[in-house]
Scaffold this motif. Structure first.
Motif: not given
Length: 504
Positions: A110, A124, A126-127
């Motif tokens: 990220q 990151s 799964r969000g």
């Protein structure tokens, strides 16, 4: 007929992994971004026939459904529906050890603005974002056994052993090959203990058995970093494997073996850093990549009998050496301008540091690593400069280029500056213990250790001195092995996801 021309349902790699492909040509972007080798879009044409007994069906065809086949099962996941629509079958729930992980477990960095040498990376999944410490170590990949766990993860049930890389003997003409894997452990949030581990192994014979890597991938179908080009190592995890493992080890081996490396070419010192910025250590390695070619040229010229053409080439080589030396001086000035390494003598561990009289401590592990590699470069480079300079003036300079215009004579240098090998080797050894305790990548200390060992072995051969220093180096090699074993132990008892595999 399977493989009908014009029907493109993804690259071969994505089809084998049973994930959706973005169909980017000539190589799938999903494969390239995640460090996998895209096998392209060529389809093998296979004609399938079946008799009356098979009722027109073959095992490679999707199974026919009866009784309400037009409706999907309520328990089917969206991912399974997507795969069924794309490929004609539901994704298998079990994780096969020879396959890469399921797509929902792939992680993407990220914060691409951070250098590859950061102690942690932000990933990151799964969000959710996770701050993950990074470690890297050499391992015997053939001795690593893993067992499938839930949701595409796996656990290491045996191995890997940690052999300290031995660079004391020259490698074959083919040079060094490095292969490895990037593994990520992100447990339940409440449990903590995130970890990103780059596990790698040196040398092609160690990496393969009959063309098959220790974890089942066909090396004959795997492109090396050099053949894929610098564009292939711009993104995580391929960039981190290249910057932290492949590049320093390859340049280090080139320095020890005095053989030039392709990593000195401009595209390999610029293109991989289009996304991630360079650190000071990256900039130092840019200059160090030029040194092996200078060593190789000096070895060739100094082995020739004196002649005007030889002296002319020595003059050119000496001038080039002085230019490279100015680059090293500029790098050192830039490091000091950022606050310096905070280096000081710690005589409290003098007993451990016999015969060096105490160890050096630094502000952090990165500063220690930079200074160690800087001193290693000077230890090797100064001997080259001194040998070229002495030969150039010992036999006199005569221009052999066939022109009446004489070039400027080679500058006279202060030889005392280039006769500080013992001090440089001592600084390297005094710094190794601090670096060993502070770096998450202990294998990077093998090249400096080997350079110091070779220096002291040369002193012992000439004067009989250096025995205590060689004994200390051997004891440090044992401590290095213990540190590597402790890092390898991190793999046990954890669930991992493989996010990339590499061969260089």
């Amino acid at each position: 007929m399977v493989g009908v021309a014009g029907k493109f349902k993804g690259c071969e790699t994505c089809r084998r992994r049973r994930v959706k492909c973005d169909n980017t040509r000539p190589l799938c972007k999903k494969c390239v971004d995640n460090g996998r080798d895209c096998e392209g879009y060529q389809r093998e044409r296979v004609f399938i026939t079946a008799g009356v007994e098979q009722r027109g069906r073959c095992s490679s065809h999707p199974r026919r459904t009866t009784g309400g086949s037009s409706t999907k099962s309520k328990s089917q996941t969206p991912e399974a529906e997507e795969n069924e629509e794309e490929y004609g079958y539901e994704q298998a729930p079990q994780f096969a050890s020879s396959y890469p992980p399921q797509p929902e477990f792939l992680l993407e960095q990220q914060q691409p603005g951070a250098t590859a040498w950061s102690d942690t990376i932000t990933l990151s999944s799964r969000g959710a974002q996770h701050v993950v410490p990074v470690v890297a170590f050499h391992a015997d990949l053939r001795g690593m056994l893993r067992a499938s766990a839930a949701d595409g993860r796996f656990t290491v049930v045996e191995g890997p052993a940690y052999p300290v890389p031995d660079f004391r003997m020259p490698f074959a003409e083919a040079g060094l090959e490095v292969g490895g894997h990037c593994l990520v452990h992100i447990p339940d949030r409440a449990a903590g203990g995130n970890l990103c581990a780059f596990v790698f192994e040196h040398s092609a014979p160690l990496l393969s058995s009959g063309g098959i890597s220790p974890w089942g991938s066909d090396l004959n179908q795997t492109s090396t970093i050099q053949t894929r080009g610098p564009e292939s190592v711009q993104f995580f995890p391929a960039h981190h494997f290249f910057a932290r493992i492949y590049r320093p080890h390859t340049i280090g081996m080139a320095l020890l073996n005095r053989r030039e490396t392709f990593l000195a070419s401009p595209e390999w010192t610029t293109t991989p850093w289009q996304i991630h910025p360079k650190s000071l250590l990256d900039s130092l390695l840019d200059t160090l990549a030029f040194l092996p070619s200078l060593f190789a040229r000096s070895d060739t010229l100094l082995s020739q009998p004196p002649s005007p053409p030889r002296q002319h080439h020595l003059h050119e080589l000496f001038t080039t050496c002085l230019r490279v030396e100015r680059r090293l001086d500029a790098w050192y000035a830039a490091m000091m301008a950022t606050g310096g390494p905070g280096c000081r003598l710690n005589d409290q561990d003098a007993d451990l540091q016999i015969p060096f009289g105490g160890g050096l401590v630094f502000s952090d592990g990165a500063s220690a690593l930079m200074c160690i590699y800087y001193w290693t470069a000077l230890l090797l480079f100064h001997r080259c400069v001194l040998a070229v300079h002495r030969s150039l003036f010992q036999h006199g300079y005569q221009y052999g280029g066939g022109s009446h215009q004489e070039p400027a004579p080679a500058p006279v240098i202060n030889e005392q500056k280039y006769q500080q090998g013992r001090q440089l080797a001592g600084k390297i050894c005094q710094s190794l213990d601090f670096a060993l305790g502070s770096t998450p990548q202990p294998d990077l200390l093998v090249v400096p250790l080997t350079a110091a060992e070779r220096f002291y072995a040369g002193i012992k051969e000439v004067s009989g001195q250096g025995t205590l220093e060689l004994f200390w180096c051997e004891r440090f090699r044992e401590r290095l092995g213990l540190r590597g074993e402790s890092l390898a132990g991190f793999l046990h008892g954890r669930e991992w996801v493989e996010v990339g595999s590499f061969r260089g």
